[in-house]
Design an enzyme around this catalytic site. Structure first.
Site, PDB file in Angstrom:
ATOM      1  N   GLY A 259       0.835  -1.206   0.000  1.00  0.00           N
ATOM      2  CA  GLY A 259       0.000   0.000   0.000  1.00  0.00           C
ATOM      3  C   GLY A 259       0.872   1.259   0.000  1.00  0.00           C
ATOM      4  O   GLY A 259       0.657   2.184  -0.795  1.00  0.00           O
ATOM      5  N   HIS A 260       1.878   1.272   0.874  1.00  0.00           N
ATOM      6  CA  HIS A 260       2.804   2.417   0.903  1.00  0.00           C
ATOM      7  C   HIS A 260       3.560   2.522  -0.422  1.00  0.00           C
ATOM      8  O   HIS A 260       3.775   3.612  -0.942  1.00  0.00           O
ATOM      9  CB  HIS A 260       3.843   2.255   2.029  1.00  0.00           C
ATOM     10  CG  HIS A 260       3.260   2.210   3.402  1.00  0.00           C
ATOM     11  ND1 HIS A 260       3.254   1.078   4.176  1.00  0.00           N
ATOM     12  CD2 HIS A 260       2.656   3.172   4.152  1.00  0.00           C
ATOM     13  CE1 HIS A 260       2.699   1.336   5.341  1.00  0.00           C
ATOM     14  NE2 HIS A 260       2.318   2.586   5.359  1.00  0.00           N
TER      15      HIS A 260
ATOM     16  N   GLN B 189      -0.793   9.774  18.435  1.00  0.00           N
ATOM     17  CA  GLN B 189      -2.013   9.231  17.847  1.00  0.00           C
ATOM     18  C   GLN B 189      -2.392   7.861  18.418  1.00  0.00           C
ATOM     19  O   GLN B 189      -3.316   7.223  17.928  1.00  0.00           O
ATOM     20  CB  GLN B 189      -1.925   9.185  16.320  1.00  0.00           C
ATOM     21  CG  GLN B 189      -0.929   8.207  15.742  1.00  0.00           C
ATOM     22  CD  GLN B 189      -0.780   8.381  14.230  1.00  0.00           C
ATOM     23  OE1 GLN B 189      -0.156   9.336  13.775  1.00  0.00           O
ATOM     24  NE2 GLN B 189      -1.340   7.480  13.452  1.00  0.00           N
TER      25      GLN B 189
ATOM     26  N   ARG C 174      -0.873  -3.487  10.610  1.00  0.00           N
ATOM     27  CA  ARG C 174      -1.401  -4.261  11.748  1.00  0.00           C
ATOM     28  C   ARG C 174      -1.774  -5.695  11.357  1.00  0.00           C
ATOM     29  O   ARG C 174      -2.007  -6.519  12.246  1.00  0.00           O
ATOM     30  CB  ARG C 174      -2.593  -3.537  12.373  1.00  0.00           C
ATOM     31  CG  ARG C 174      -2.158  -2.283  13.110  1.00  0.00           C
ATOM     32  CD  ARG C 174      -3.233  -1.681  13.978  1.00  0.00           C
ATOM     33  NE  ARG C 174      -2.694  -0.679  14.878  1.00  0.00           N
ATOM     34  CZ  ARG C 174      -2.709   0.643  14.653  1.00  0.00           C
ATOM     35  NH1 ARG C 174      -3.248   1.111  13.549  1.00  0.00           N
ATOM     36  NH2 ARG C 174      -2.183   1.469  15.525  1.00  0.00           N
TER      37      ARG C 174
END
Ligand code: PAF
Length: 281
Positions: A36-37, A61, A187
């Site tokens: 994704g990155h 966060q 994650r």
């Protein structure tokens, strides 16, 4: 590729590019880079002369009971990936560089931060908006690249840039999925084999919602109820929320029309996963 830690050193290194009019593309990350990155970095590479990737696990966060300590930090692997993708600068600030002992200025995007993930994660989006503002101040990019997977985060950052007159274009790129549908997330590394299979229930519930919308369903309540039914078949899955909201305001819709975001957060075992799709009617 240059790896830079002090914010001012990066600011000065980019000054020349800024003055000569070279466009700067920026991909903010917390590391543990995945496809994704990489898709964000590649898009940035195509569209800009200079690419900056930041790797910073932002404590502001994470809630007190969240996974800050165990968040994956495979720095050498991340740097190798950045090098392979021809990133120009990797920004690796220290916590002290970002949050001085007497740090007391936060950015809070009201309303949008208090819904969906903001309910279970109070303060999360304040932390995100604060770090992204700081990174934008240091890097001053032309374009920031974000993933649709974190839809609420992307909408909040877009709104924040507009509200604060930050001269940056916010580009939101499609969610990257594994071949069986699981949305890529750092994650996912927490999931064991069985949980990895159970996690497919998120994308399956979204596919069901899409199917229902495509076959004319208009009632968000009914669609949500069908999604809940599907997810509740998995013993290991606990729904945090399922919502169908306006894709810009994040307000719940009474009827499916225009552009709606269908978003959900589900705990698979101890891991909280999120996913979403946008439907256009
Ligand atoms: O999406 C993330 O990885 C983070 O929330 C971000 C945007 C890098 C801010 O810490």
């Amino acid at each position: 590729m240059k790896t830079i830690k002090p914010p001012l050193v990066l600011y000065n290194a980019l000054k020349k590019s800024r003055l000569s009019g070279s466009s700067i593309g920026f991909v903010p990350t917390m590391g543990a880079l995945h496809a994704g990155h990489i898709s964000l970095i590649r898009q940035a590479r195509q569209e800009n002369a200079i690419i900056v990737v930041s790797i910073f696990v932002n404590p502001a966060q994470f809630g007190p009971k969240e996974d800050l300590k165990k968040y994956p930090r495979p720095l050498n692997k991340d740097l190798a990936l950045c090098r392979k993708e021809r990133v120009d600068f990797v920004f690796l600030p220290s916590i002290k560089d970002i949050y001085s002992e007497d740090f007391s200025t936060y950015v809070s995007v009201e309303k949008l931060s208090g819904v969906l993930c903001g309910i279970a994660r109070p303060g999360h989006f304040r932390g995100v908006a604060t770090i992204v503002t700081k990174l934008l101040n240091i890097i001053q990019p032309d374009v920031i690249y974000l993933g649709q997977k974190d839809a609420q985060q992307a909408i909040i950052i877009k709104k924040m840039a507009r509200d604060l007159n930050i001269p940056v274009k916010v580009k939101i790129m499609p969610t990257v999925r594994q071949s069986d549908g699981l949305a890529l997330s750092s994650r996912n590394a927490y999931l064991d084999k069985k949980e990895r299979l159970d996690a497919l229930v998120l994308s399956k519930a979204l596919s069901l919602a899409k199917l229902l919308v495509n076959s004319g369903a208009k009632s968000p309540l009914r669609i949500i109820s069908r999604m809940k039914q599907l997810i509740s078949r998995k013993k290991n899955a606990r729904i945090d929320y399922i919502a169908i909201v306006d894709a810009a305001s994040l307000k719940p819709v009474r009827k499916i029309s225009g552009e709606c975001l269908i978003a959900l957060a589900v705990r698979i075992g101890r891991t909280r996963l999120i996913d979403n799709i946008i439907v256009r009617v």
